[in-house]
Motif scaffolding. Structure first.
Motif, mmCIF file in Angstrom:
data_model
loop_
_atom_site.group_PDB
_atom_site.id
_atom_site.type_symbol
_atom_site.label_atom_id
_atom_site.label_comp_id
_atom_site.label_asym_id
_atom_site.label_seq_id
_atom_site.Cartn_x
_atom_site.Cartn_y
_atom_site.Cartn_z
ATOM 1 N N SER A 91 0.830 -1.208 0.000
ATOM 2 C CA SER A 91 0.000 0.000 0.000
ATOM 3 C C SER A 91 0.866 1.260 0.000
ATOM 4 O O SER A 91 0.586 2.226 -0.725
ATOM 5 C CB SER A 91 -0.925 -0.017 1.213
ATOM 6 O OG SER A 91 -1.726 1.120 1.230
ATOM 7 N N THR A 92 1.914 1.255 0.782
ATOM 8 C CA THR A 92 2.824 2.401 0.820
ATOM 9 C C THR A 92 3.544 2.556 -0.514
ATOM 10 O O THR A 92 3.718 3.672 -1.012
ATOM 11 C CB THR A 92 3.838 2.250 1.970
ATOM 12 O OG1 THR A 92 3.121 2.121 3.194
ATOM 13 C CG2 THR A 92 4.763 3.452 2.057
ATOM 14 N N ALA A 93 3.943 1.441 -1.115
ATOM 15 C CA ALA A 93 4.605 1.494 -2.419
ATOM 16 C C ALA A 93 3.645 2.020 -3.493
ATOM 17 O O ALA A 93 4.048 2.787 -4.374
ATOM 18 C CB ALA A 93 5.141 0.115 -2.800
ATOM 19 N N ARG A 94 2.388 1.635 -3.411
ATOM 20 C CA ARG A 94 1.389 2.167 -4.353
ATOM 21 C C ARG A 94 1.209 3.669 -4.161
ATOM 22 O O ARG A 94 1.056 4.419 -5.122
ATOM 23 C CB ARG A 94 0.070 1.434 -4.196
ATOM 24 C CG ARG A 94 0.105 0.042 -4.781
ATOM 25 C CD ARG A 94 -1.238 -0.634 -4.695
ATOM 26 N NE ARG A 94 -1.146 -1.978 -5.257
ATOM 27 C CZ ARG A 94 -1.803 -3.013 -4.800
ATOM 28 N NH1 ARG A 94 -2.632 -2.880 -3.781
ATOM 29 N NH2 ARG A 94 -1.656 -4.188 -5.360
ATOM 30 N N ALA A 95 1.213 4.095 -2.921
ATOM 31 C CA ALA A 95 1.117 5.529 -2.638
ATOM 32 C C ALA A 95 2.336 6.254 -3.206
ATOM 33 O O ALA A 95 2.220 7.381 -3.708
ATOM 34 C CB ALA A 95 0.989 5.776 -1.137
ATOM 35 N N ALA A 96 3.503 5.610 -3.153
ATOM 36 C CA ALA A 96 4.711 6.196 -3.734
ATOM 37 C C ALA A 96 4.549 6.336 -5.242
ATOM 38 O O ALA A 96 4.937 7.363 -5.821
ATOM 39 C CB ALA A 96 5.933 5.336 -3.405
ATOM 40 N N LEU A 97 3.988 5.323 -5.885
ATOM 41 C CA LEU A 97 3.752 5.403 -7.331
ATOM 42 C C LEU A 97 2.798 6.551 -7.657
ATOM 43 O O LEU A 97 3.016 7.291 -8.622
ATOM 44 C CB LEU A 97 3.196 4.081 -7.853
ATOM 45 C CG LEU A 97 4.205 2.951 -7.967
ATOM 46 C CD1 LEU A 97 3.496 1.624 -8.217
ATOM 47 C CD2 LEU A 97 5.195 3.241 -9.080
ATOM 48 N N GLU A 98 1.760 6.691 -6.854
ATOM 49 C CA GLU A 98 0.822 7.796 -7.068
ATOM 50 C C GLU A 98 1.527 9.143 -6.904
ATOM 51 O O GLU A 98 1.277 10.081 -7.662
ATOM 52 C CB GLU A 98 -0.355 7.692 -6.104
ATOM 53 C CG GLU A 98 -1.279 6.538 -6.402
ATOM 54 C CD GLU A 98 -2.353 6.326 -5.341
ATOM 55 O OE1 GLU A 98 -2.504 7.208 -4.459
ATOM 56 O OE2 GLU A 98 -3.033 5.293 -5.385
ATOM 57 N N ALA A 99 2.412 9.228 -5.920
ATOM 58 C CA ALA A 99 3.154 10.470 -5.703
ATOM 59 C C ALA A 99 4.095 10.741 -6.879
ATOM 60 O O ALA A 99 4.269 11.902 -7.274
ATOM 61 C CB ALA A 99 3.943 10.392 -4.394
ATOM 62 N N LEU A 100 4.686 9.699 -7.448
ATOM 63 C CA LEU A 100 5.540 9.873 -8.618
ATOM 64 C C LEU A 100 4.723 10.339 -9.819
ATOM 65 O O LEU A 100 5.192 11.155 -10.622
ATOM 66 C CB LEU A 100 6.278 8.576 -8.957
ATOM 67 C CG LEU A 100 7.366 8.140 -7.987
ATOM 68 C CD1 LEU A 100 7.855 6.740 -8.340
ATOM 69 C CD2 LEU A 100 8.527 9.133 -7.990
ATOM 70 N N ASP A 101 3.510 9.827 -9.946
ATOM 71 C CA ASP A 101 2.655 10.185 -11.072
ATOM 72 C C ASP A 101 2.219 11.648 -11.039
ATOM 73 O O ASP A 101 1.874 12.215 -12.075
ATOM 74 C CB ASP A 101 1.420 9.279 -11.127
ATOM 75 C CG ASP A 101 1.754 7.866 -11.570
ATOM 76 O OD1 ASP A 101 2.849 7.652 -12.133
ATOM 77 O OD2 ASP A 101 0.918 6.971 -11.342
ATOM 78 N N VAL A 102 2.230 12.260 -9.861
ATOM 79 C CA VAL A 102 1.858 13.664 -9.723
ATOM 80 C C VAL A 102 2.971 14.576 -10.258
ATOM 81 O O VAL A 102 2.710 15.687 -10.707
ATOM 82 C CB VAL A 102 1.557 13.992 -8.238
ATOM 83 C CG1 VAL A 102 1.412 15.478 -8.007
ATOM 84 C CG2 VAL A 102 0.312 13.248 -7.786
ATOM 85 N N LEU A 103 4.194 14.064 -10.243
ATOM 86 C CA LEU A 103 5.331 14.877 -10.669
ATOM 87 C C LEU A 103 5.324 15.066 -12.181
ATOM 88 O O LEU A 103 4.962 14.158 -12.926
ATOM 89 C CB LEU A 103 6.643 14.209 -10.251
ATOM 90 C CG LEU A 103 6.838 13.975 -8.759
ATOM 91 C CD1 LEU A 103 8.128 13.201 -8.516
ATOM 92 C CD2 LEU A 103 6.858 15.296 -8.017
ATOM 93 N N PRO A 104 5.767 16.223 -12.638
ATOM 94 C CA PRO A 104 5.881 16.417 -14.080
ATOM 95 C C PRO A 104 6.971 15.496 -14.645
ATOM 96 O O PRO A 104 7.940 15.168 -13.944
ATOM 97 C CB PRO A 104 6.267 17.885 -14.230
ATOM 98 C CG PRO A 104 6.654 18.364 -12.885
ATOM 99 C CD PRO A 104 6.138 17.396 -11.877
ATOM 100 N N PRO A 105 6.832 15.071 -15.893
ATOM 101 C CA PRO A 105 7.798 14.144 -16.491
ATOM 102 C C PRO A 105 9.250 14.609 -16.396
ATOM 103 O O PRO A 105 10.153 13.781 -16.269
ATOM 104 C CB PRO A 105 7.343 14.047 -17.952
ATOM 105 C CG PRO A 105 5.887 14.379 -17.918
ATOM 106 C CD PRO A 105 5.725 15.371 -16.803
ATOM 107 N N VAL A 106 9.471 15.899 -16.419
ATOM 108 C CA VAL A 106 10.842 16.407 -16.357
ATOM 109 C C VAL A 106 11.543 15.987 -15.061
ATOM 110 O O VAL A 106 12.753 15.795 -15.030
ATOM 111 C CB VAL A 106 10.878 17.946 -16.558
ATOM 112 C CG1 VAL A 106 10.276 18.661 -15.363
ATOM 113 C CG2 VAL A 106 12.273 18.416 -16.846
#
Length: 111
Positions: free
Chosen positions: A13-28
């Motif tokens: 669950s924490t790792a999924r939350a990390a993925l969601e947090a990464l997805d919020v970041l701009p591609p750059v």
């Protein structure tokens, strides 16, 4: 009745939350580490969060994010992603080492 997650589910669950947090970041912000991000997602999807591959990939993402020089708007999002990845890695180490009972509750608690 309240269902309590097991420690592995907490790490996932924490790792999924990390993925969601990464997805919020701009591609750059992830430029140059797309392969690590995709591999991290594959590992989490398979639920293989106790292995060295998971921890090594997460550490690589952490090193990359630590080098990003964000503006004020992105700083909070990058900090969130770093915290989530770090918590998932710490939880993985605790469980893999048989230390789940000795870990601080905050490490295994999903955000």
């Amino acid at each position: 009745m309240f269902h309590q997650m097991n420690p592995i589910d907490d790490v996932i669950s924490t790792a999924r939350a990390a993925l969601e947090a990464l997805d919020v970041l701009p591609p750059v912000c992830l430029f140059g580490t797309e392969e690590d991000r995709n591999f991290f997602q594959e590992i989490v999807t398979r639920g293989e969060v106790l292995g060295e591959d998971f921890r090594d990939c997460g550490a690589s993402l952490l090193r990359h994010l630590a080098r990003v020089e964000p503006d004020e708007e992105l700083e909070r999002n990058i900090d969130t992603a770093i915290r989530q990845i770090r918590d998932a890695i710490n939880g993985s180490y605790c469980i893999a080492g048989g230390l789940a009972n000795d870990c601080e509750p905050g490490i295994l608690r999903a955000a």
